[in-house]
Design an enzyme around this catalytic site. Structure first.
Site, PDB file in Angstrom:
ATOM      1  N   ASP A   1     -14.232   7.401 123.598  1.00  0.00           N
ATOM      2  CA  ASP A   1     -15.449   6.966 122.940  1.00  0.00           C
ATOM      3  C   ASP A   1     -16.040   7.860 121.966  1.00  0.00           C
ATOM      4  O   ASP A   1     -16.934   7.629 121.000  1.00  0.00           O
ATOM      5  CB  ASP A   1     -16.707   6.931 124.308  1.00  0.00           C
ATOM      6  CG  ASP A   1     -16.084   5.963 125.141  1.00  0.00           C
ATOM      7  OD1 ASP A   1     -15.265   5.207 124.952  1.00  0.00           O
ATOM      8  OD2 ASP A   1     -16.959   5.835 126.241  1.00  0.00           O
TER       9      ASP A   1
ATOM     10  N   HIS B   1     -14.230  13.125 131.662  1.00  0.00           N
ATOM     11  CA  HIS B   1     -13.506  12.071 132.317  1.00  0.00           C
ATOM     12  C   HIS B   1     -13.098  12.288 133.848  1.00  0.00           C
ATOM     13  O   HIS B   1     -12.883  13.232 133.962  1.00  0.00           O
ATOM     14  CB  HIS B   1     -12.362  11.511 131.483  1.00  0.00           C
ATOM     15  CG  HIS B   1     -11.855   9.933 131.836  1.00  0.00           C
ATOM     16  ND1 HIS B   1     -11.204   9.801 132.717  1.00  0.00           N
ATOM     17  CD2 HIS B   1     -12.458   8.870 130.925  1.00  0.00           C
ATOM     18  CE1 HIS B   1     -11.051   8.353 132.669  1.00  0.00           C
ATOM     19  NE2 HIS B   1     -11.853   8.046 131.772  1.00  0.00           N
TER      20      HIS B   1
HETATM   21  N1  COA Z   1     -20.834  17.690 128.579  1.00  0.00           N
HETATM   22  C1  COA Z   1     -20.911  18.502 129.238  1.00  0.00           C
HETATM   23  N2  COA Z   1     -20.718  19.010 130.663  1.00  0.00           N
HETATM   24  C2  COA Z   1     -20.120  17.962 131.141  1.00  0.00           C
HETATM   25  C3  COA Z   1     -19.539  16.779 130.512  1.00  0.00           C
HETATM   26  C4  COA Z   1     -19.958  16.423 129.410  1.00  0.00           C
HETATM   27  N3  COA Z   1     -19.873  15.430 128.713  1.00  0.00           N
HETATM   28  N4  COA Z   1     -18.971  15.945 131.680  1.00  0.00           N
HETATM   29  C5  COA Z   1     -18.885  16.629 132.596  1.00  0.00           C
HETATM   30  N5  COA Z   1     -19.497  17.881 132.438  1.00  0.00           N
HETATM   31  C6  COA Z   1     -19.552  19.050 133.423  1.00  0.00           C
HETATM   32  C7  COA Z   1     -20.811  18.671 134.413  1.00  0.00           C
HETATM   33  O1  COA Z   1     -22.015  18.903 134.159  1.00  0.00           O
HETATM   34  C8  COA Z   1     -20.240  19.168 135.668  1.00  0.00           C
HETATM   35  O2  COA Z   1     -20.583  20.463 135.738  1.00  0.00           O
HETATM   36  P1  COA Z   1     -20.749  21.494 137.087  1.00  0.00           P
HETATM   37  O3  COA Z   1     -19.601  21.016 137.971  1.00  0.00           O
HETATM   38  O4  COA Z   1     -21.148  22.685 136.690  1.00  0.00           O
HETATM   39  O5  COA Z   1     -22.085  20.701 137.599  1.00  0.00           O
HETATM   40  C9  COA Z   1     -18.831  19.122 135.577  1.00  0.00           C
HETATM   41  O6  COA Z   1     -18.454  19.008 134.318  1.00  0.00           O
HETATM   42  C10 COA Z   1     -18.222  17.720 136.434  1.00  0.00           C
HETATM   43  O7  COA Z   1     -18.955  16.613 135.895  1.00  0.00           O
HETATM   44  P2  COA Z   1     -19.112  15.199 136.371  1.00  0.00           P
HETATM   45  O8  COA Z   1     -20.528  14.878 135.786  1.00  0.00           O
HETATM   46  O9  COA Z   1     -19.271  15.450 138.090  1.00  0.00           O
HETATM   47  O10 COA Z   1     -17.838  14.536 136.453  1.00  0.00           O
HETATM   48  P3  COA Z   1     -17.794  12.932 136.673  1.00  0.00           P
HETATM   49  O11 COA Z   1     -16.465  12.774 137.154  1.00  0.00           O
HETATM   50  O12 COA Z   1     -18.661  12.790 137.655  1.00  0.00           O
HETATM   51  O13 COA Z   1     -18.400  12.182 135.216  1.00  0.00           O
HETATM   52  C11 COA Z   1     -18.221  11.257 133.236  1.00  0.00           C
HETATM   53  C12 COA Z   1     -17.251  11.803 134.265  1.00  0.00           C
HETATM   54  C13 COA Z   1     -17.289  10.706 132.082  1.00  0.00           C
HETATM   55  C14 COA Z   1     -19.259  10.352 133.425  1.00  0.00           C
HETATM   56  C15 COA Z   1     -19.024  12.677 132.456  1.00  0.00           C
HETATM   57  O14 COA Z   1     -18.013  13.656 132.112  1.00  0.00           O
HETATM   58  C16 COA Z   1     -19.981  12.263 131.512  1.00  0.00           C
HETATM   59  O15 COA Z   1     -21.165  12.077 131.711  1.00  0.00           O
HETATM   60  N6  COA Z   1     -19.493  12.195 130.279  1.00  0.00           N
HETATM   61  C17 COA Z   1     -20.341  12.088 128.934  1.00  0.00           C
HETATM   62  C18 COA Z   1     -20.488  10.413 128.938  1.00  0.00           C
HETATM   63  C19 COA Z   1     -18.913   9.896 128.592  1.00  0.00           C
HETATM   64  O16 COA Z   1     -18.671  10.013 127.346  1.00  0.00           O
HETATM   65  N7  COA Z   1     -18.788   8.643 129.202  1.00  0.00           N
HETATM   66  C20 COA Z   1     -17.726   8.009 128.840  1.00  0.00           C
HETATM   67  C21 COA Z   1     -16.494   8.355 129.924  1.00  0.00           C
HETATM   68  S1  COA Z   1     -15.009   7.229 129.055  1.00  0.00           S
END
Ligand code: COA
Length: 374
Positions: free
Chosen positions: A311, A258
Site C-alpha cells: 500500500d 504487516h
Molecule cells: N507504524 C509504526 N509502528 C507500527 C506499525 C506502523 N505502521 N505497524 C506496527 N507497528 C508497531 C506497533 O505499534 C506494535 O508496537 P508495540 O509492540 O511496541 O506495541 C508492533 O509494531 C506490532 O504491531 P501490531 O499493530 O500489533 O501488528 P498487527 O499485526 O496487529 O497489525 C498492521 C498489522 C498491518 C494492521 C499494522 O502494521 C498497521 O496498522 N499498519 C499500518 C496500516 C497499514 O499499512 N495497513 C495495510 C496492511 S497491508
C-alpha cells in the site's frame, strides 16, 4: 471442559488448509497456486491470474479466450443499480460498491442455487469495474461509458473511467495492479468471505461481507491513508521529521507493517516500477517522498520487523493513472474479488461451518432485578 485458548487477532492461527495463495513472510515472497508473483505480474494478464486462482491451473490459449469472453459479456449492470449509483453519488465509493454487490442478488432468479456458485462469482467479479467506473463518472456528473467487450478487464476499466482508451503502458500498469492485489492468503476480507460462505450463504453475501471487511484503514483503506500522508509530508526532506513526530505520538505510519511479512512486501517493487514508467514529474516527486519515508521508517523500525507493505506504493501508481484517492480501496476490491472467489470455492469444497468460541469473562448467576426496581 478444556480452557478456551485466546489468540488475539488470531495471530499465527491457521483456519484450515489451502492451495491458493502463499505468503512466505520470512523470505518476502508471494505465490499464487505455486507461481511466484514476480513471474505472474510480468507474464500473465489479470484474467489469466483469475483463471489460475479459480481453477488452480493456468489456462491454455483456448481456455483463456473463452474465460476472457465470458467475463467481458457479464460487465453490464441492471439499470436499477445504475440508478442507485447515481442517487448515492455522494456516498463513499466502497459503500456504493458494497451496496451494489448486495443488490445484484435481487437480479438473480436463483441466487441460492448451490450448483452455480462459481459462475455467479465470475459474474460478480466482471461487474466490479463497471460499478466503480460508474460511481466515478456519476460523481463528476459525466455520462456513463458502457463497457467495451473488445477490451481486456484492466483496459476496459480505464476506458469506462476516463472515456477514452488508455495507452499500452497505462493498461499494462492497471493490469499489473490488479494482478498484484488479486490474492493474499487468509487476510481479513478473505476470512470474512469464507466465514459467510461456510454457512452456505449465497455468493452475493460472501462478496458483500468481504467488501465490508476490506474497507477499514488497517486493511484496504491504508492506500488512501498513505496518499494523505504523502500530501501532508509535502517534500522528501520533511519525511524524517514527519516519521519522528508520528513515532513520538505513538501513531502508526500507514503503508508499513504487516502481520505476515517480516521483510519488504514483494509487491512494492512492481508498483514502484509501473509508477515510474507511466508517471511524470508529479509521480517522481511522490516517489521521492515515499522513498524518504521508507528510509526513515526502516531506520527506526526495521529492527522491530516493520517494513513497507504494497500500500505504500500502490496509491502513487493509481494517482499516475488519474484515479482519485477516494477510489483506492475500490481498486483493491476490484483485484481481490478474484482471491475472495477462489477461497469461497475452496471453502465450499471442504466446508464445515466456521464457529469459534469466545472466552467469557463476565459473571454468571446474577440475581435478576425487575425493571421497575432498578
Ligand atoms: N507504524 C509504526 N509502528 C507500527 C506499525 C506502523 N505502521 N505497524 C506496527 N507497528 C508497531 C506497533 O505499534 C506494535 O508496537 P508495540 O509492540 O511496541 O506495541 C508492533 O509494531 C506490532 O504491531 P501490531 O499493530 O500489533 O501488528 P498487527 O499485526 O496487529 O497489525 C498492521 C498489522 C498491518 C494492521 C499494522 O502494521 C498497521 O496498522 N499498519 C499500518 C496500516 C497499514 O499499512 N495497513 C495495510 C496492511 S497491508
Amino acid at each position: 471442559m478444556a480452557e478456551d485458548t485466546v489468540v488475539e487477532g488470531l495471530e499465527g492461527v491457521a483456519i484450515g488448509t489451502s492451495r491458493i495463495g502463499y505468503v512466505d513472510g520470512g523470505n518476502g515472497e508471494l505465490y499464487y497456486c505455486g507461481y511466484s508473483i514476480d513471474e505472474l505480474v510480468e507474464h500473465t494478464s489479470y484474467e489469466e491470474t483469475m483463471y489460475l486462482l479459480l481453477n488452480n491451473t493456468l489456462p491454455n490459449r483456448q481456455q483463456l479466450k473463452t474465460f476472457e469472453e465470458h467475463l467481458a459479456k457479464q460487465r453490464m449492470l441492471p439499470v436499477d443499480i445504475e440508478n442507485m449509483i447515481d442517487w448515492t453519488a455522494e456516498a463513499p465509493p466502497m459503500d456504493v460498491l458494497r451496496t451494489s454487490v448486495s443488490m445484484l442478488a435481487a437480479y438473480d432468479e436463483e441466487p441460492n442455487n448451490q450448483s452455480q456458485v462459481k459462475d455467479k462469482l465470475i459474474k460478480i467479479a466482471a461487474k466490479f469495474p463497471t460499478i466503480i467506473a460508474y460511481t466515478y463518472r456519476s460523481r463528476k456528473d459525466e455520462d456513463l461509458v458502457k463497457p467495451d467487450e473488445e477490451l481486456g478487464h484492466a483496459e476496459n476499466f480505464l476506458y469506462m473511467l476516463h472515456g477514452d482508451e488508455p495507452d499500452e503502458e497505462a493498461a499494462a500498469a492497471m493490469d499489473a495492479a490488479l494482478t498484484l492485489y488479486a490474492e493474499h492468503g487468509m487476510n481479513a476480507s478473505t476470512f470474512a468471505s469464507v466465514v459467510t460462505t461456510s454457512t452456505l450463504a449465497n455468493p452475493y453475501s460472501a462478496v458483500t461481507s468481504a467488501v465490508g471487511a476490506l474497507q477499514g484503514p488497517l486493511h484496504g483503506g491504508a492506500t488512501e491513508a498513505v496518499v494523505d500522508m504523502i500530501e501532508a509530508v509535502g517534500a522528501a526532506n520533511q519525511a524524517e521529521p514527519f516519521v519522528q513526530q508520528k513515532l513520538d505520538e505513538e501513531e502508526k505510519i500507514p503503508g508499513f507493517g504487516h502481520r505476515v511479512y517480516e521483510t519488504v512486501d514483494p509487491r512494492c517493487k512492481h508498483f514502484k516500477a509501473h509508477a515510474q514508467t507511466i508517471g511524470g514529474d508529479e509521480t517522481r516527486k511522490r516517489l521521492d517522498i515515499v522513498d524518504a519515508l521508507r528510509t526513515a521508517v526502516e531506520e527506526e523500525l526495521g529492527d522491530k520487523g516493520i517494513w513497507p507493505n504494497a500500500d505504500l506504493y500502490s496509491g502513487t501508481l493509481y494517482n499516475a493513472l488519474g484515479i482519485p484517492a477516494a477510489f483506492y480501496t475500490t481498486m483493491f476490491a476490484m483485484a481481490r474479488v478474484a482471491g475472495w472467489s477462489a477461497h469461497v470455492l475452496e471453502q465450499r469444497s471442504q466446508n464445515r461451518i466456521i464457529r469459534p468460541r469466545i472466552k467469557y469473562t463476565g459473571d454468571v448467576g446474577k440475581a435478576f432485578i425487575p425493571v421497575e426496581d432498578r
